[in-house]
Design an enzyme around this catalytic site. Sequence first.
Site, PDB file in Angstrom:
ATOM      1  N   SER A 428       0.801  -1.222   0.000  1.00 53.88           N
ATOM      2  CA  SER A 428       0.000   0.000   0.000  1.00 53.88           C
ATOM      3  C   SER A 428       0.833   1.271   0.000  1.00 53.88           C
ATOM      4  O   SER A 428       0.351   2.313  -0.412  1.00 53.88           O
ATOM      5  CB  SER A 428      -0.942   0.000   1.196  1.00 53.88           C
ATOM      6  OG  SER A 428      -0.212  -0.152   2.392  1.00 53.88           O
ATOM      7  N   HIS A 456      -5.566  -3.078  -2.720  1.00 56.61           N
ATOM      8  CA  HIS A 456      -5.157  -2.127  -3.762  1.00 56.61           C
ATOM      9  C   HIS A 456      -4.983  -2.801  -5.126  1.00 56.61           C
ATOM     10  O   HIS A 456      -4.515  -2.175  -6.065  1.00 56.61           O
ATOM     11  CB  HIS A 456      -3.848  -1.435  -3.360  1.00 56.61           C
ATOM     12  CG  HIS A 456      -4.007  -0.557  -2.157  1.00 56.61           C
ATOM     13  ND1 HIS A 456      -4.500   0.725  -2.237  1.00 56.61           N
ATOM     14  CD2 HIS A 456      -3.769  -0.802  -0.846  1.00 56.61           C
ATOM     15  CE1 HIS A 456      -4.539   1.256  -1.016  1.00 56.61           C
ATOM     16  NE2 HIS A 456      -4.099   0.355  -0.160  1.00 56.61           N
ATOM     17  N   LYS A 486     -12.033   0.847  -2.068  1.00 56.10           N
ATOM     18  CA  LYS A 486     -11.038   1.484  -2.922  1.00 56.10           C
ATOM     19  C   LYS A 486     -11.600   1.563  -4.340  1.00 56.10           C
ATOM     20  O   LYS A 486     -12.458   2.391  -4.591  1.00 56.10           O
ATOM     21  CB  LYS A 486      -9.712   0.772  -2.772  1.00 56.10           C
ATOM     22  CG  LYS A 486      -9.221   0.905  -1.308  1.00 56.10           C
ATOM     23  CD  LYS A 486      -7.922   0.259  -1.004  1.00 56.10           C
ATOM     24  CE  LYS A 486      -7.416   0.676   0.367  1.00 56.10           C
ATOM     25  NZ  LYS A 486      -8.247   0.203   1.486  1.00 56.10           N
TER      26      LYS A 486
END
Length: 643
Positions: A428, A456, A486
């Site tokens: 990340s 991610h 996300k």
Amino acid sequence: MSEAYSVKMRASSGGHHVSGAEKIVSAASVSKVASRLVERALSHERGTPDFINVKVEALPEGILRLKALPVKTHVVATPAEGRALAARLLAEAGISRIDEIMARFSETHSLRGAMLLDADTLERLEPDKSRGVRATYMDDAASIARGTAGVKNHYAEAIVLATKVQNAPGIVAEICVSDDPDYVTGYVATRELGYRRITVLKEKGDPNGGRIFLYRGPRDGVAETIEFLEKTPVLVEDVPTISSAANAPRRFEGLAADLESRRAAGLWRECRTLEGPTGPTAIVGGRELVVFASNDYLDLARDPRVVKAAADAANEFGAGSGGSRLTTGTQPAHVRLEDALAKFKGSESALLYGTGYMANVGAISSLVGKGDAVLSDELNHASIIDGCRLSGADVLVYRHGDMEDLERKLGACREHRRRLAVSDGVFSMDGDILDLPRFLEVTRRHDALSMVDEAHATGVVGRTGRGLSEHFGCDLPDILMGTLSKALGSEGGFVCGSRLLVEYLRNISRPFIFSTAPGAPAMAAALAALGILEAEPERVAKLRENVALFVSELARHGISVRGETAIVPIVVGDEKRALAAGAELEKGGFLIPAIRYPTVAHGAARLRVAIMSAHTPGHICAAAAAIAGILGKAGSPPPVGNL
Ligand code: WAQ
Ligand code: MG
């Protein structure tokens, strides 16, 4: 009607001073502020006063406005250290005979005002030596607007006083120690140094304090100086805020000290408010900034179809779910989303959690425990680390991305009942991708469970955003974790895996069992976003194109970085330097936050750029140029100075 009033309160008991305060406020706030000051007097810990004097005076138009002195805090451990520092700072300001000046504090505790000393001869210059000189008619300019007067705030009152004093003709410096026995922080101030807070200037419990104003100039100027200090109304503008640590009661002392040292080390954190939905631009403090800090990589959080799905679900199912998943909290949106996530990732089954953090903590802590081993990449996300700690298993941290180190460590825990290896899929803070084929090969050889966090990676990695297995063309890990918060533009976390795994977690995993189910609006939004992602894989391609453009633009400016995913870190090193670069970028119109310890290692502070599919080439080229301008070439920034 006058624009401003001075409101002064003075309380005494048996003729002895108990407390006092003054404010400058608008006509509309006078009565409110006067009554607050009376309340403050009546609740003073030094005792109940028998006499409270409140004086309200109209002030003439055109009050002098002064800009607050800049503030800097020096953290010291002992009064001796604090006094030595005060002496050094005053010496820097051209004041000598500092020991003699400090010794004069033995005479100040009986004064209501400050001692006024000739900075060179150390002669006392006040006409009334039993009272000293009192600086009055001053306040924070914000009081006019806010009209507040709550509890005593030592710092807020002192910065106003010190600013007025350093603007008085002939004054060259001030040194101050509180007379509050519990308040050990004091300061020295000059116009050049500004307001230098020194966290410890006396022993706790010592009731002695005082102020010394140092004057340099002709004797016949003294009257004018005193006239300014005692009579000229002053409002101080742009008073810098400091942490509430300075006013903490005794039982909070340890917290306050910890916060202060973090602030001094450039590690202070606070939230910034973005007005409006997350997107490639945002209004912050009334200014539009281009945002390179959002995890909403595919710009789905504000997509009308996603928003409508959430609104429809709210209308049909309400705002909150009302219960945990296993009692009354499961609604159709939860079931549908779990099915869709499993299908999207290619697993048998999926389980939702309220957040990604909970998914990691919940999965890891239920899969391993005492007698087991968990092997964790040194750069794994905090939620993985916390899951490992909570599990009670032996934690073996292997070097970042180093599959040989992982293999060695797996070899060393053959005796453990169960082994779990866990890694971020996309790291990340670094943006690099786990070598999943090697990870699977090594873990399988050692009969270890494999777990990968695709927070991610989902929507970003792989041609259609399905994640690492799509990217590498390999199997799924045993436990695949991801988030809805996300690229899917909503909020929540999930775990995908075999039916057995999901049934196990549903029965064992405490964050799942003991949390209220996430609300239907967030679930419906994620489901809609997932549908859009499947229907419009070109969003993923566009994101990748934007990353490539950013990397090549930076390269053109002489900065070489890695651009494997939407996260592009530019390592700066020093925390304060990274903060300064972030602040400079913000001034230039870009929101690119500095990431510091404890999110990354000490000395590995960085600008973390997060690219979105919705950034325009204009956004990207301008950001690359701004970064290059601030950091200089080759990513090695020049010192940017202290903040
Ligand atoms: N003018 C001149 N001297 C004053 C005044 C005034 N208006 N008010 C107080 N003094 C003198 C007086 O001798 C007091 O005994 C002494 O200063 C200390 O006053 O950034 O609380 O109100 O956190 O106890 C420093 C803040 C706090 C440090 C100082 O002073 C920080 C403080 P106190
Ligand atoms: Mg006091």
